[in-house]
Design an enzyme around this catalytic site. Sequence first.
Site, PDB file in Angstrom:
ATOM      1  CE1 TYR A  65      -3.959   2.091   0.422  1.00  0.00           C
ATOM      2  CE2 TYR A  65      -2.904   3.003   2.368  1.00  0.00           C
ATOM      3  CZ  TYR A  65      -3.913   3.037   1.432  1.00  0.00           C
ATOM      4  OH  TYR A  65      -4.878   4.008   1.500  1.00  0.00           O
ATOM      5  CG  ASP A  66       2.915   2.104   3.607  1.00  0.00           C
ATOM      6  OD1 ASP A  66       1.700   1.839   3.595  1.00  0.00           O
ATOM      7  OD2 ASP A  66       3.580   2.174   4.655  1.00  0.00           O
TER       8      ASP A  66
ATOM      9  N   GLY B  31       3.019   1.417  -3.082  1.00  0.00           N
ATOM     10  CA  GLY B  31       2.096   1.568  -4.212  1.00  0.00           C
ATOM     11  C   GLY B  31       1.663   3.018  -4.348  1.00  0.00           C
ATOM     12  CE  LYS B  32      -3.673   4.665  -2.169  1.00  0.00           C
ATOM     13  NZ  LYS B  32      -4.784   5.248  -2.948  1.00  0.00           N
TER      14      LYS B  32
ATOM     15  NE  ARG C 291     -10.166   2.268   6.704  1.00  0.00           N
ATOM     16  CZ  ARG C 291     -10.711   2.169   5.493  1.00  0.00           C
ATOM     17  NH1 ARG C 291     -11.937   1.702   5.350  1.00  0.00           N
ATOM     18  NH2 ARG C 291     -10.033   2.532   4.432  1.00  0.00           N
TER      19      ARG C 291
ATOM     20  CG  PHE D 166     -12.437  -0.075  18.925  1.00  0.00           C
ATOM     21  CD1 PHE D 166     -11.870  -1.337  18.859  1.00  0.00           C
ATOM     22  CD2 PHE D 166     -11.646   0.990  19.368  1.00  0.00           C
ATOM     23  CE1 PHE D 166     -10.536  -1.557  19.226  1.00  0.00           C
ATOM     24  CE2 PHE D 166     -10.319   0.783  19.749  1.00  0.00           C
ATOM     25  CZ  PHE D 166      -9.765  -0.485  19.660  1.00  0.00           C
TER      26      PHE D 166
ATOM     27  CG  ASP E 294      -0.186  -0.413  13.890  1.00  0.00           C
ATOM     28  OD1 ASP E 294      -1.143  -1.170  13.656  1.00  0.00           O
ATOM     29  OD2 ASP E 294      -0.330   0.758  14.295  1.00  0.00           O
ATOM     30  N   PRO E 295       2.169   2.235  12.435  1.00  0.00           N
ATOM     31  CG  PRO E 295       1.722   3.706  10.692  1.00  0.00           C
ATOM     32  CD  PRO E 295       1.351   2.353  11.226  1.00  0.00           C
TER      33      PRO E 295
HETATM   34  N1  UDP Z   1      -6.279  -1.194  15.897  1.00  0.00           N
HETATM   35  C1  UDP Z   1      -6.649  -1.759  17.102  1.00  0.00           C
HETATM   36  N2  UDP Z   1      -7.715  -2.617  17.114  1.00  0.00           N
HETATM   37  C2  UDP Z   1      -8.409  -2.926  15.987  1.00  0.00           C
HETATM   38  C3  UDP Z   1      -8.035  -2.332  14.766  1.00  0.00           C
HETATM   39  C4  UDP Z   1      -6.947  -1.470  14.755  1.00  0.00           C
HETATM   40  O1  UDP Z   1      -6.045  -1.497  18.159  1.00  0.00           O
HETATM   41  O2  UDP Z   1      -9.388  -3.697  16.075  1.00  0.00           O
HETATM   42  C5  UDP Z   1      -5.177  -0.222  15.886  1.00  0.00           C
HETATM   43  C6  UDP Z   1      -4.122  -0.468  14.810  1.00  0.00           C
HETATM   44  O3  UDP Z   1      -3.128  -1.367  15.275  1.00  0.00           O
HETATM   45  C7  UDP Z   1      -3.607   0.918  14.555  1.00  0.00           C
HETATM   46  C8  UDP Z   1      -4.812   1.824  14.804  1.00  0.00           C
HETATM   47  O4  UDP Z   1      -5.709   1.056  15.600  1.00  0.00           O
HETATM   48  O5  UDP Z   1      -2.595   1.252  15.473  1.00  0.00           O
HETATM   49  C9  UDP Z   1      -5.514   2.260  13.537  1.00  0.00           C
HETATM   50  O6  UDP Z   1      -5.725   1.127  12.752  1.00  0.00           O
HETATM   51  P1  UDP Z   1      -6.558   1.134  11.416  1.00  0.00           P
HETATM   52  O7  UDP Z   1      -6.542  -0.277  10.902  1.00  0.00           O
HETATM   53  O8  UDP Z   1      -7.878   1.750  11.603  1.00  0.00           O
HETATM   54  O9  UDP Z   1      -5.784   2.074  10.388  1.00  0.00           O
HETATM   55  P2  UDP Z   1      -4.263   2.497  10.165  1.00  0.00           P
HETATM   56  O10 UDP Z   1      -4.169   3.861  10.719  1.00  0.00           O
HETATM   57  O11 UDP Z   1      -3.341   1.551  10.879  1.00  0.00           O
HETATM   58  O12 UDP Z   1      -4.100   2.458   8.700  1.00  0.00           O
END
Ligand code: UDP
Length: 315
Positions: free
Chosen positions: A145-146, A148-149, A186, A191, A271-272
């Site tokens: 993804y990264d 690619g973009k 996401r 959540f 994961d950032p």
């Molecule tokens: N995350 C989490 N629980 C989840 C889904 C994501 O703790 O059920 C965390 C994920 O590890 C990241 C952040 O939430 O640090 C945002 O994740 P998301 O997949 O929404 O998008 P990203 O910003 O990583 O592209």
Amino acid sequence: MSRIVVTGGAGFIGSNLVSRLIEHNHIIAIDNLLTGSIENIMTLLDNPRFTFIEHDITVPIDIAGEVDKIYDLACPASPVDYRRYPLETMQVSSKGVHNMLELAKEKQAKYLFTSTSEVYGDPLEHPQTESYWGNVNPIGERSCYDEGKRFAESLVVNYRKFTGIDAKIVRIFNTYGPMMRGDDGRVVSNFIVQALRGSDLAIYGDGNHTRSFCYATDMVGGIIRMMASEETGPINLGNPVEITISSLADTILEMTGSSSKITYKDLPQDDPTRRSPDISLARVKLGWEPTVDLEEGLLKTIHWFETTLGQKGDG
Ligand code: UDP
């Protein structure tokens, strides 16, 4: 009335964009439905100003008649999706973007590419400005993804330079709202769905990493302003209010009144740790900034999920 192509028109941001643009334009939405959903555009299918073409843009496409603008959004965009479809993600960001740039050249259309905050990788600068080059692992799980973009951004810049087409770039930060898939993986959708079902909310890592969440209608407004402007970008679009994932989980539990518990899982690779956009450029050049705060946006999103989960009986 303009004739506008939206690739990824059945996706999350794409369908929100189409819903707004269709008020005053004829929309040709293109989507191969790999991660987009026909349900997102179901109510538009009978609209005479709406044409839907199920098509994979990695294959060139002929569009009859004039096209004034092309919004190029097609791409798996959630980490779960692009890890599942890495090759498709790379193809759409290369061949797909190339085909849409060629279409823009043929039609003399304005072209807008939706890049991502992921071009900054796991950033070492905060907040992220457009001049920051990023910290990306070129062979990691997110690289499809990264990179690619990043390749696509270079393609857009060079097409503009060498063909003279009016091509521009926005970098989209985390966005949420109606039309997200309940199973897109996401954090906001996970959540909310978990809270509504009474299942555990799984935080990846210790919950101290951050994101900044922009509501979909705000994002769509920024994208449209960018297209209308003379700016070429890249310009960051996102909400600059940064919060930890733990605090997002607490907020959603409180707002849903859920008795779900919080559990912890391993953080996925690369994961950032922190992410927040500097939107000074968008403020100055586009006169744009988000207007929907997190609580208001989450409330609307929770209502939307309550309705759709209720209708489907699943996620
Ligand atoms: N995350 C989490 N629980 C989840 C889904 C994501 O703790 O059920 C965390 C994920 O590890 C990241 C952040 O939430 O640090 C945002 O994740 P998301 O997949 O929404 O998008 P990203 O910003 O990583 O592209």
